[in-house]
Every structure is written in structure tokens, then in C-alpha cells.
Design an enzyme around this catalytic site. Sequence first.
Site, PDB file in Angstrom:
ATOM      1  N   ASP A 158       0.875  -1.172   0.000  1.00 23.57           N
ATOM      2  CA  ASP A 158       0.000   0.000   0.000  1.00 23.57           C
ATOM      3  C   ASP A 158       0.910   1.218   0.000  1.00 23.57           C
ATOM      4  O   ASP A 158       1.725   1.400   0.921  1.00 23.57           O
ATOM      5  CB  ASP A 158      -0.906   0.006   1.234  1.00 23.57           C
ATOM      6  CG  ASP A 158      -1.939  -1.108   1.193  1.00 23.57           C
ATOM      7  OD1 ASP A 158      -2.286  -1.563   0.085  1.00 23.57           O
ATOM      8  OD2 ASP A 158      -2.402  -1.530   2.271  1.00 23.57           O
ATOM      9  N   GLU A 240      -8.697   0.250  -5.204  1.00 27.04           N
ATOM     10  CA  GLU A 240      -7.902   0.969  -4.216  1.00 27.04           C
ATOM     11  C   GLU A 240      -6.715   1.630  -4.905  1.00 27.04           C
ATOM     12  O   GLU A 240      -5.801   0.938  -5.363  1.00 27.04           O
ATOM     13  CB  GLU A 240      -7.403   0.010  -3.119  1.00 27.04           C
ATOM     14  CG  GLU A 240      -8.520  -0.660  -2.334  1.00 27.04           C
ATOM     15  CD  GLU A 240      -7.999  -1.645  -1.288  1.00 27.04           C
ATOM     16  OE1 GLU A 240      -6.793  -1.958  -1.293  1.00 27.04           O
ATOM     17  OE2 GLU A 240      -8.817  -2.099  -0.463  1.00 27.04           O
ATOM     18  N   HIS A 243      -3.109   0.374  -3.715  1.00 22.51           N
ATOM     19  CA  HIS A 243      -2.823  -1.063  -3.592  1.00 22.51           C
ATOM     20  C   HIS A 243      -2.171  -1.599  -4.864  1.00 22.51           C
ATOM     21  O   HIS A 243      -2.777  -1.577  -5.939  1.00 22.51           O
ATOM     22  CB  HIS A 243      -4.154  -1.783  -3.327  1.00 22.51           C
ATOM     23  CG  HIS A 243      -4.042  -3.266  -3.126  1.00 22.51           C
ATOM     24  ND1 HIS A 243      -4.369  -3.884  -1.941  1.00 22.51           N
ATOM     25  CD2 HIS A 243      -3.675  -4.268  -3.969  1.00 22.51           C
ATOM     26  CE1 HIS A 243      -4.208  -5.185  -2.063  1.00 22.51           C
ATOM     27  NE2 HIS A 243      -3.788  -5.443  -3.288  1.00 22.51           N
TER      28      HIS A 243
END
EC number: 3.4.13.22
Length: 269
Positions: A158, A240, A243
Site C-alpha cells: 500500500d 484501491e 494497492h
Amino acid sequence: MFRFSAALRTLAACTAALSALAAAPRPVQASPAPQAPKGFVALRDVAPTIIQEMRYFTPHNFVGQSIDGYRQPVCILTAPAAKALHRAQRTLLRRGYSLKVYDCYRPQRAVDHFVRWAKDLNNQRMQAEFYPRVAKSRLFEDGYIAEKSGHSRGSTVDVTIVKLPAKPTRPYVPGEPLVPCYAPKGERFPDNSVDTGTGFDCFDTLSHTLDPRIVGEQRDHRLLLKNTLEQAGFANLPEEWWHYTYKPEPFPDTYFDFPVSRRSLTAPR
């Protein structure tokens, strides 16, 4: 005769003592912590200029407490993923930016912690920041929480971008007023990263990498991150913006559970 009887009594006493010792409960030896297999590294050893803000070691996350398995605030990854991040970092440094990682390898026990938290519908401590428009009862159904995570395979990260020189980010104070993760950057929790439209771990459709409502500079920042990491061998999770998974993964089918700690890498194997 007296000496013989005394000897028998002594022998009987010794036998009884040995029997009692054998029957006594023995202290339970703690099982050694599982170790990372060969092929995992600390990101700082490969790419020391990448900023690390390991959120799950702290209480500033959607659970509101430090997560199981995070014993130190260090980023651990498979060696190919770490080297690929280093390549991406060199590209960004030439443009006056740095990568910043929020999470890297994630042990299965941490994922289990997320699952237990998601099933506890009474715990809404961090909703106002991380999932203000999503009912906690829908976190599984909507895909925000799952019983397995690609992070546990060691090649997922992340990550965001920080404009250099990096400004310090103040620490989160548990109990402080929370602001929605999709609020304007100047209103939500301060982060020294560039503005990407939402904060990290924002459970909202605005976090979808190419959501059409994200425009202008915010979209440019997402695309800078996406293009740079894709050129280095990473693939983005479309839901996301932060991600990314390095491909091909060295351990595509294995979900590890060793703790996030340098000792997981340096203990004898």
C-alpha cells in the site's frame, strides 16, 4: 536390621519424590515465532530513501488499535517486490517525489484481526474517518474485508507519493475528532503525501483508482503513481488507488503468518 529398615525407608521416600516430580505439571515452553522463508527482505535495506509510515503498527487505522502481528514499524517484502519499488523510487526522485508505504507484508494473524473486528458490529470507533458512508454490516459483502489478503503473500504494498522535501506528519491522538477520509485534503487527517482525493484505507467508491469524480491534480497524482509502478512491474487493484502487487509473485499461493519484525528475517533458520 535397623540399618536395613532405614535404607528401605530412604529408598521409598526417594521413589515417592521421583513419582511426584514426574506427575507435577511442567512449564509450557513457548513456541518459537514462525520465520520468513528465504527471499524476504526489509525494504529499508534495499531502498532506504522510501518513506515508511506503517499504519497498522499504530492505532490510526480503521480498527483503531495496533493490529496483531505488527511488532515493529518495518516494511517487509519479497526481494523482487522490494527491488521493483527501488526502481520506481529512482524514477520519482528524479522528478522531486518519493514513495511512501503504509503497509507491505501482512501476516495472516493481522487479517484474522480485521475479520474479528468486522464481525463486531458494536465497534464503530473509527467509522467517521474510514467508512462514514458504508454500513459496517456490509464490509464483507462490499469487498472491503476478506479472510485472505494478497499482502500475506509478501509482494503487495500500500503506497503513495510524497513531494520532496517531505514534511513531517503529526502523530494521531486516539480519541481526537475524526474527519471523513474523502473530505478536502486540508480538512482530513494531515498526511504529507500528495492529494489523491481520499486518504489511505478510505472505504468508499471514491478510492477506485480511476473513479471519474477524481479529476485535475488529484487524478494526475493517481496516474503518476500508477504509471510509475506499472513500469516497475506492479499491477494495481482498481478498487484501491494505493494497492499494488508485484508480478509475477514469488509465492502466489502461500499466505504467511510470521510477525512483522526484523527478527523474523534475521533469526537462524
